[in-house]
Structures are given as structure tokens and as C-alpha cells.
Design a protein around this motif. Structure first.
Motif, PDB file in Angstrom:
ATOM      1  N   GLY A  78      46.824  86.857  46.095  1.00 24.87           N
ATOM      2  CA  GLY A  78      46.829  85.886  47.185  1.00 24.87           C
ATOM      3  C   GLY A  78      45.892  84.718  46.949  1.00 24.87           C
ATOM      4  N   GLY A  79      45.374  84.593  45.732  1.00 27.73           N
ATOM      5  CA  GLY A  79      44.372  83.575  45.456  1.00 27.73           C
ATOM      6  C   GLY A  79      44.847  82.428  44.599  1.00 27.73           C
ATOM      7  N   ASP A  80      46.148  82.297  44.378  1.00 31.04           N
ATOM      8  CA  ASP A  80      46.602  81.188  43.541  1.00 31.04           C
ATOM      9  C   ASP A  80      46.577  79.875  44.319  1.00 31.04           C
ATOM     10  OD1 ASP A  80      48.850  81.336  45.145  1.00 31.04           O
ATOM     11  OD2 ASP A  80      50.279  81.485  43.511  1.00 31.04           O
ATOM     12  N   GLU A  81      46.789  78.774  43.627  1.00 30.39           N
ATOM     13  CA  GLU A  81      46.696  77.452  44.247  1.00 30.39           C
ATOM     14  C   GLU A  81      47.691  77.270  45.378  1.00 30.39           C
ATOM     15  OE1 GLU A  81      45.883  73.260  42.359  1.00 30.39           O
ATOM     16  OE2 GLU A  81      48.061  73.633  42.375  1.00 30.39           O
ATOM     17  N   ASP A  82      48.930  77.734  45.216  1.00 31.35           N
ATOM     18  CA  ASP A  82      49.928  77.585  46.282  1.00 31.35           C
ATOM     19  C   ASP A  82      49.458  78.269  47.563  1.00 31.35           C
ATOM     20  OD1 ASP A  82      51.468  76.188  44.503  1.00 31.35           O
ATOM     21  OD2 ASP A  82      53.103  77.643  44.432  1.00 31.35           O
TER      22      ASP A  82
END
Length: 85
Positions: free
Chosen positions: A42-46
């Protein structure tokens, strides 16, 4: 004082006009990224962009022939909003 914001938007629709004959316009539809396609943690840029811009839409009609066919469904763009001084 200037206001600035960056959104990360995905192309979700393209309509070509007229539907028959030579193209004179394209209507491009954009929505914020993050439609459930987050990274495993849940930590990606999107996910980061989706957290702060969870919904919305932008619709642009383009009449510049040099841009016809350049935008593709699911292409992703940064859209910067900077106040006009």
C-alpha cells in the motif's frame, strides 16, 4: 501567495470527433490514479496520490492535430496546478 498542487491522472476515455471522416477533435477523460491497483504494501506512489486525491475527473477537448492519437487509454500523467499571478 501561489497555490500549487500535483495530481497523478490516468486516461480513462478517448472520444474522437467526428466519428466518421477526418478527426477535428478528441475529448480526453482523466481520473486520479488509485482505483484499487496499489502495491502489495500500500506504499507505492499511486497509493500516496490516491490518498490525497481519492476521486475526481478532468475532461479536455483537444483540437491540435499534432496531439491526435498521442494519448492512449491507461496512460498516466502528472498534472500540475499552479496559480496564475
Amino acid at each position: 501567495m501561489s497555490t500549487a498542487m500535483r495530481a497523478k491522472m490516468r486516461v480513462t476515455g478517448i472520444a474522437v470527433y467526428p466519428t466518421v471522416g477526418q478527426t477535428t477533435q478528441e475529448m480526453l477523460q482523466f481520473c486520479p490514479v488509485g482505483s484499487g491497483s496499489y502495491g502489495p504494501d500500500g506504499g507505492d506512489e499511486d497509493n500516496t496520490y490516491a490518498k490525497f486525491t481519492p476521486s475526481g475527473s478532468i475532461s479536455l477537448t483537444v483540437a491540435n492535430p499534432a496531439l491526435f492519437g498521442k494519448f492512449k487509454l491507461d496512460d498516466t500523467f502528472y498534472v500540475d496546478f499552479t496559480a496564475v499571478q
